[in-house]
Design a protein around this motif. Structure first.
Motif, PDB file in Angstrom:
ATOM      1  N   PRO A  48      38.732  56.370  31.721  1.00 49.01           N
ATOM      2  CA  PRO A  48      39.942  56.213  30.576  1.00 49.01           C
ATOM      3  C   PRO A  48      38.692  55.673  29.334  1.00 49.01           C
ATOM      4  CG  PRO A  48      40.234  55.381  32.634  1.00 49.01           C
ATOM      5  CD  PRO A  48      38.862  55.719  32.121  1.00 49.01           C
ATOM      6  N   ASP A  49      39.789  55.715  28.123  1.00 47.49           N
ATOM      7  CA  ASP A  49      38.606  54.985  27.222  1.00 47.49           C
ATOM      8  C   ASP A  49      38.566  54.140  27.389  1.00 47.49           C
ATOM      9  OD1 ASP A  49      39.130  57.808  25.136  1.00 47.49           O
ATOM     10  OD2 ASP A  49      41.300  58.316  26.059  1.00 47.49           O
ATOM     11  N   VAL A  50      39.361  52.703  27.308  1.00 46.04           N
ATOM     12  CA  VAL A  50      39.562  51.411  27.571  1.00 46.04           C
ATOM     13  C   VAL A  50      39.982  51.397  29.301  1.00 46.04           C
ATOM     14  CG1 VAL A  50      40.610  49.864  26.309  1.00 46.04           C
ATOM     15  CG2 VAL A  50      39.766  51.656  24.239  1.00 46.04           C
ATOM     16  N   CYS A  51      39.063  50.335  29.100  1.00 42.86           N
ATOM     17  CA  CYS A  51      39.537  49.770  30.590  1.00 42.86           C
ATOM     18  C   CYS A  51      39.476  48.219  30.039  1.00 42.86           C
ATOM     19  CB  CYS A  51      38.640  49.775  31.712  1.00 42.86           C
ATOM     20  SG  CYS A  51      37.897  51.468  32.160  1.00 42.86           S
ATOM     21  N   LEU A  52      40.991  47.790  30.766  1.00 46.92           N
ATOM     22  CA  LEU A  52      41.344  46.370  30.978  1.00 46.92           C
ATOM     23  C   LEU A  52      41.418  45.948  32.125  1.00 46.92           C
ATOM     24  CD1 LEU A  52      44.708  47.018  28.402  1.00 46.92           C
ATOM     25  CD2 LEU A  52      42.092  46.153  27.260  1.00 46.92           C
ATOM     26  N   VAL A  53      40.900  44.949  31.988  1.00 43.40           N
ATOM     27  CA  VAL A  53      39.799  44.329  33.425  1.00 43.40           C
ATOM     28  C   VAL A  53      39.939  43.178  33.625  1.00 43.40           C
ATOM     29  CG1 VAL A  53      37.720  43.576  34.994  1.00 43.40           C
ATOM     30  CG2 VAL A  53      38.182  45.989  33.478  1.00 43.40           C
ATOM     31  N   ASP A  54      40.715  42.581  34.320  1.00 45.99           N
ATOM     32  CA  ASP A  54      41.527  41.262  35.404  1.00 45.99           C
ATOM     33  C   ASP A  54      39.749  40.587  35.929  1.00 45.99           C
ATOM     34  OD1 ASP A  54      42.744  38.458  34.889  1.00 45.99           O
ATOM     35  OD2 ASP A  54      43.896  39.550  37.182  1.00 45.99           O
ATOM     36  N   LEU A  55      39.688  39.831  35.500  1.00 49.86           N
ATOM     37  CA  LEU A  55      38.754  38.843  36.654  1.00 49.86           C
ATOM     38  C   LEU A  55      39.328  38.638  37.801  1.00 49.86           C
ATOM     39  CD1 LEU A  55      36.439  37.208  34.111  1.00 49.86           C
ATOM     40  CD2 LEU A  55      36.407  39.478  34.685  1.00 49.86           C
ATOM     41  N   GLY A  56      40.507  38.264  37.723  1.00 48.04           N
ATOM     42  CA  GLY A  56      40.992  37.279  39.307  1.00 48.04           C
ATOM     43  C   GLY A  56      41.541  38.696  40.293  1.00 48.04           C
ATOM     44  N   LEU A  57      40.376  39.221  40.755  1.00 44.77           N
ATOM     45  CA  LEU A  57      41.477  40.403  41.929  1.00 44.77           C
ATOM     46  C   LEU A  57      41.713  39.620  42.977  1.00 44.77           C
ATOM     47  CD1 LEU A  57      39.673  43.068  39.728  1.00 44.77           C
ATOM     48  CD2 LEU A  57      41.541  42.768  39.197  1.00 44.77           C
ATOM     49  N   PRO A  58      42.417  40.562  43.996  1.00 45.29           N
ATOM     50  CA  PRO A  58      42.397  40.062  45.421  1.00 45.29           C
ATOM     51  C   PRO A  58      41.317  40.363  46.427  1.00 45.29           C
ATOM     52  CG  PRO A  58      43.970  41.464  44.371  1.00 45.29           C
ATOM     53  CD  PRO A  58      43.538  41.496  43.352  1.00 45.29           C
ATOM     54  N   ASP A  59      40.937  41.858  45.563  1.00 41.89           N
ATOM     55  CA  ASP A  59      39.764  42.744  46.660  1.00 41.89           C
ATOM     56  C   ASP A  59      38.341  42.916  46.365  1.00 41.89           C
ATOM     57  OD1 ASP A  59      40.520  44.097  44.676  1.00 41.89           O
ATOM     58  OD2 ASP A  59      40.685  45.674  45.912  1.00 41.89           O
ATOM     59  N   ARG A  60      38.017  42.647  44.941  1.00 45.46           N
ATOM     60  CA  ARG A  60      37.045  43.025  44.344  1.00 45.46           C
ATOM     61  C   ARG A  60      36.855  41.801  43.010  1.00 45.46           C
ATOM     62  NH1 ARG A  60      34.114  47.558  44.403  1.00 45.46           N
ATOM     63  NH2 ARG A  60      35.652  47.252  46.217  1.00 45.46           N
TER      64      ARG A  60
END
Length: 234
Positions: A48-60
């Motif tokens: 992707p050109d941009v990644c929007l990432v949440d910090l509170g993930l269930p598996d990592r």
């Protein structure tokens, strides 16, 4: 013109839907992921050109994802998180994120931040050369690596590359914190200042600098930084 691609990693369906709708209405192409494993599998197929990432993930751990993206991907990284503490923002930026947005947020703000990152990346990509040589080092910004005189390659993150490019494009000139904030983007304040300190420290380490007496990246206390190398582009 090809649509810019934004990857959204968030385990909340409503957040994914809201972001996807706002970004697609603004002309972007989006792909949504609820889990880190799905996201990582998607990255093997496309970048992707941009990644929007949440910090509170269930598996990592979201911060681990950010750090890996910074080292292995040329995508801009924007953290979107409910963690509002300064230390959380600092840690995210230290690990290589380009920006940090706190939940709750207005979708229009996210769209504006994404556009800002893409404008900056496009400006960098339009430069006639992506290679700079200085004091026995070669910086290849298209591959995110530093190469020493013996040919050993040292990778750097997208965020570290932004700081390095800033120095290499303005050698032997004082660059103030205010100028760095204006040119690199992001919100001014303690988290930005500390993130810059860490990125500069890491660049010094990768360049083999003595932290107590660096030769290339000099700190001018109370004023900013000066890069003292002789730089040749191309």
């Amino acid at each position: 013109m090809t649509q810019a691609h934004v990857a959204i990693l968030d385990d909340e369906p409503e957040i994914r839907r809201m972001l996807s709708e706002a970004l697609e209405e603004a002309g972007f192409r989006t792909t949504c992921y609820a889990r880190a494993t799905e996201f990582e599998a998607g990255l093997k197929r496309t970048t992707p050109d941009v990644c929007l990432v949440d910090l509170g993930l269930p598996d990592r751990d979201g911060l681990a994802i950010v750090h890996r993206l910074a080292l292995e991907s040329g995508a801009a990284i924007i953290i979107i998180s409910g963690r509002a503490q300064v230390q959380d923002r600092v840690t995210g930026l230290e690990l290589g994120a380009d920006d940090y947005i706190i939940k709750p947020f207005e979708p229009a703000e996210v769209v504006a931040r994404v556009r800002a990152r893409l404008r900056k990346n496009r400006t960098e990509g339009d430069r006639s050369t992506q290679i700079a040589r200085f004091n026995g080092w070669t910086a290849e910004f298209d591959r995110y690596v530093l190469i020493d005189q013996t040919g050993v390659e040292v990778p750097f993150s997208h965020a570290e590359g932004e700081v390095l490019r800033l120095f290499l494009e303005s050698p032997k000139r004082l660059i103030s914190r205010a100028q760095m904030q204006e040119m690199l983007g992001g919100a001014a304040g303690e988290s930005f200042d500390r993130a810059m300190d860490v990125r500069i420290s890491r660049l010094r380490t990768k360049l083999g600098e003595d932290p107590k007496n660096p030769r290339l990246i000099k700190t001018i206390y109370g004023a900013g930084y000066i890069f003292l190398g002789d730089v040749h582009w191309g």
